[in-house]
Motif scaffolding. Structure first.
Motif, PDB file in Angstrom:
ATOM      1  N   LEU A  13       0.728  -1.203  -0.003  1.00  0.00           N
ATOM      2  CA  LEU A  13       0.252   0.131   0.044  1.00  0.00           C
ATOM      3  C   LEU A  13       0.840   1.244   0.119  1.00  0.00           C
ATOM      4  O   LEU A  13       0.571   2.271  -0.626  1.00  0.00           O
ATOM      5  CB  LEU A  13      -1.019  -0.026   1.284  1.00  0.00           C
ATOM      6  CG  LEU A  13      -2.061   1.057   1.501  1.00  0.00           C
ATOM      7  CD1 LEU A  13      -3.053   1.096   0.064  1.00  0.00           C
ATOM      8  CD2 LEU A  13      -2.658   0.935   2.715  1.00  0.00           C
ATOM      9  N   PHE A  14       2.077   1.252   0.692  1.00  0.00           N
ATOM     10  CA  PHE A  14       2.827   2.407   0.791  1.00  0.00           C
ATOM     11  C   PHE A  14       3.536   2.698  -0.467  1.00  0.00           C
ATOM     12  O   PHE A  14       3.767   3.656  -0.884  1.00  0.00           O
ATOM     13  CB  PHE A  14       3.884   2.148   2.123  1.00  0.00           C
ATOM     14  CG  PHE A  14       5.040   3.296   1.934  1.00  0.00           C
ATOM     15  CD1 PHE A  14       4.538   4.649   2.496  1.00  0.00           C
ATOM     16  CD2 PHE A  14       6.196   2.806   1.719  1.00  0.00           C
ATOM     17  CE1 PHE A  14       5.769   5.430   2.492  1.00  0.00           C
ATOM     18  CE2 PHE A  14       7.214   4.003   1.426  1.00  0.00           C
ATOM     19  CZ  PHE A  14       6.685   5.163   1.933  1.00  0.00           C
ATOM     20  N   LEU A  15       4.044   1.205  -1.020  1.00  0.00           N
ATOM     21  CA  LEU A  15       4.830   1.650  -2.245  1.00  0.00           C
ATOM     22  C   LEU A  15       3.980   2.170  -3.517  1.00  0.00           C
ATOM     23  O   LEU A  15       4.629   2.825  -4.111  1.00  0.00           O
ATOM     24  CB  LEU A  15       5.584   0.247  -2.557  1.00  0.00           C
ATOM     25  CG  LEU A  15       6.606  -0.221  -1.639  1.00  0.00           C
ATOM     26  CD1 LEU A  15       7.180  -1.533  -2.106  1.00  0.00           C
ATOM     27  CD2 LEU A  15       7.769   0.864  -1.535  1.00  0.00           C
ATOM     28  N   SER A  16       2.877   1.544  -3.616  1.00  0.00           N
ATOM     29  CA  SER A  16       1.904   1.717  -4.370  1.00  0.00           C
ATOM     30  C   SER A  16       1.482   3.296  -4.391  1.00  0.00           C
ATOM     31  O   SER A  16       1.318   4.092  -5.478  1.00  0.00           O
ATOM     32  CB  SER A  16       0.578   1.144  -4.662  1.00  0.00           C
ATOM     33  OG  SER A  16      -0.193   1.356  -3.680  1.00  0.00           O
ATOM     34  N   SER A  42      -2.726   6.780 -12.512  1.00  0.00           N
ATOM     35  CA  SER A  42      -3.827   6.059 -12.465  1.00  0.00           C
ATOM     36  C   SER A  42      -3.570   4.677 -12.048  1.00  0.00           C
ATOM     37  O   SER A  42      -4.665   4.108 -11.168  1.00  0.00           O
ATOM     38  CB  SER A  42      -4.745   6.238 -13.527  1.00  0.00           C
ATOM     39  OG  SER A  42      -4.887   7.712 -13.644  1.00  0.00           O
ATOM     40  N   TRP A  43      -3.034   4.128 -12.607  1.00  0.00           N
ATOM     41  CA  TRP A  43      -2.810   2.457 -12.373  1.00  0.00           C
ATOM     42  C   TRP A  43      -2.194   2.252 -10.790  1.00  0.00           C
ATOM     43  O   TRP A  43      -3.038   1.384 -10.177  1.00  0.00           O
ATOM     44  CB  TRP A  43      -1.884   1.966 -13.352  1.00  0.00           C
ATOM     45  CG  TRP A  43      -2.300   1.595 -14.616  1.00  0.00           C
ATOM     46  CD1 TRP A  43      -1.904   2.161 -15.732  1.00  0.00           C
ATOM     47  CD2 TRP A  43      -3.087   0.762 -15.143  1.00  0.00           C
ATOM     48  NE1 TRP A  43      -2.374   1.774 -16.889  1.00  0.00           N
ATOM     49  CE2 TRP A  43      -3.591   0.898 -16.736  1.00  0.00           C
ATOM     50  CE3 TRP A  43      -4.335  -0.229 -14.311  1.00  0.00           C
ATOM     51  CZ2 TRP A  43      -4.487   0.111 -17.181  1.00  0.00           C
ATOM     52  CZ3 TRP A  43      -5.113  -0.899 -15.130  1.00  0.00           C
ATOM     53  CH2 TRP A  43      -5.253  -0.523 -16.554  1.00  0.00           C
ATOM     54  N   THR A  48      -3.775   1.233  -5.124  1.00  0.00           N
ATOM     55  CA  THR A  48      -4.144   1.377  -3.969  1.00  0.00           C
ATOM     56  C   THR A  48      -5.443   1.528  -3.470  1.00  0.00           C
ATOM     57  O   THR A  48      -5.730   0.881  -2.551  1.00  0.00           O
ATOM     58  CB  THR A  48      -3.663   2.784  -3.651  1.00  0.00           C
ATOM     59  OG1 THR A  48      -2.173   3.126  -4.089  1.00  0.00           O
ATOM     60  CG2 THR A  48      -3.887   3.523  -2.378  1.00  0.00           C
ATOM     61  N   VAL A  49      -6.371   1.741  -4.209  1.00  0.00           N
ATOM     62  CA  VAL A  49      -7.834   1.608  -4.134  1.00  0.00           C
ATOM     63  C   VAL A  49      -8.103  -0.067  -3.728  1.00  0.00           C
ATOM     64  O   VAL A  49      -8.726  -0.295  -2.841  1.00  0.00           O
ATOM     65  CB  VAL A  49      -8.694   1.925  -5.335  1.00  0.00           C
ATOM     66  CG1 VAL A  49     -10.161   1.369  -5.127  1.00  0.00           C
ATOM     67  CG2 VAL A  49      -8.828   3.380  -5.334  1.00  0.00           C
ATOM     68  N   LEU A  50      -7.801  -1.146  -4.545  1.00  0.00           N
ATOM     69  CA  LEU A  50      -8.041  -2.451  -4.451  1.00  0.00           C
ATOM     70  C   LEU A  50      -7.429  -2.954  -3.014  1.00  0.00           C
ATOM     71  O   LEU A  50      -8.237  -3.679  -2.374  1.00  0.00           O
ATOM     72  CB  LEU A  50      -7.378  -3.259  -5.506  1.00  0.00           C
ATOM     73  CG  LEU A  50      -7.989  -3.238  -6.923  1.00  0.00           C
ATOM     74  CD1 LEU A  50      -7.359  -3.981  -7.820  1.00  0.00           C
ATOM     75  CD2 LEU A  50      -9.419  -3.406  -6.946  1.00  0.00           C
ATOM     76  N   LEU A  51      -6.290  -2.547  -2.604  1.00  0.00           N
ATOM     77  CA  LEU A  51      -5.654  -2.731  -1.213  1.00  0.00           C
ATOM     78  C   LEU A  51      -6.646  -2.335  -0.386  1.00  0.00           C
ATOM     79  O   LEU A  51      -6.837  -2.964   0.700  1.00  0.00           O
ATOM     80  CB  LEU A  51      -4.054  -2.212  -1.094  1.00  0.00           C
ATOM     81  CG  LEU A  51      -3.317  -3.376  -1.667  1.00  0.00           C
ATOM     82  CD1 LEU A  51      -1.881  -2.390  -2.064  1.00  0.00           C
ATOM     83  CD2 LEU A  51      -3.107  -4.787  -1.402  1.00  0.00           C
TER      84      LEU A  51
END
Length: 161
Positions: A13-16, A42-43, A48-51
């Motif tokens: 999450l942090f990396l994305s 955006s990707w 991030t949203v999925l996590l």
């Protein structure tokens, strides 16, 4: 409940989020952006949203506020993307429109919301409500970034076709 404490997914999450912020800042430094490179931020925002949705599902929290925040962000970002002054040059690159620095603030807000999520996971169950609100803010910000990219892509596609 595995979503109540820090785990390896928080590192992802942090990396994305860091990659999303990096590419938004990179877009602001460029004079023109290749069409494919316009979607990099955006990707990472989508990842991030999925996590974040995965964390909310693990905590058995309601899904409708999460979907609502994402939908509102997509609408706001789409409206902004459709209102930008846009042109495409001969090499199919998108000259950066003036006044596009708002995306930087949106990405910074996304990073702050993710930092609250990670800090809340480190604190424990007492921070559950803060994590929920941070997730809503992060999903709204990611929705704005994705909606902006989709609107710009649609407009470029219409110019080309």
């Amino acid at each position: 409940m595995a979503a109540q404490k820090l785990n390896l997914l928080h590192i992802l999450l942090f990396l994305s989020t860091a990659a999303c912020l990096y590419y938004v800042l990179w877009e602001n430094r460029q004079r023109t952006i290749a069409f494919r490179k316009h979607f990099r931020s955006s990707w990472f925002a989508i990842f991030t949203v999925l996590l974040l949705i995965f964390f909310r599902a693990g905590m058995k929290q309601p899904v409708w506020p999460v979907g609502s925040a994402l939908a509102v962000g997509l609408v706001i970002g789409g409206a902004y993307g459709f209102s930008l002054k846009l042109r495409v040059d001969r090499s199919w690159s998108i000259p950066r429109p003036p006044g596009g620095r708002y995306a930087t603030w949106v990405a910074i807000l996304l990073a702050v919301a993710v930092a609250v999520e990670i800090a809340g996971a480190a604190i424990g169950p007492e921070a559950r409500i803060w994590r929920f609100y941070a997730t809503l803010a992060a999903l709204g910000c990611a929705g704005v970034l994705v909606g902006r990219s989709i609107a710009i892509a649609f407009r470029v596609w219409r110019m080309i076709g």
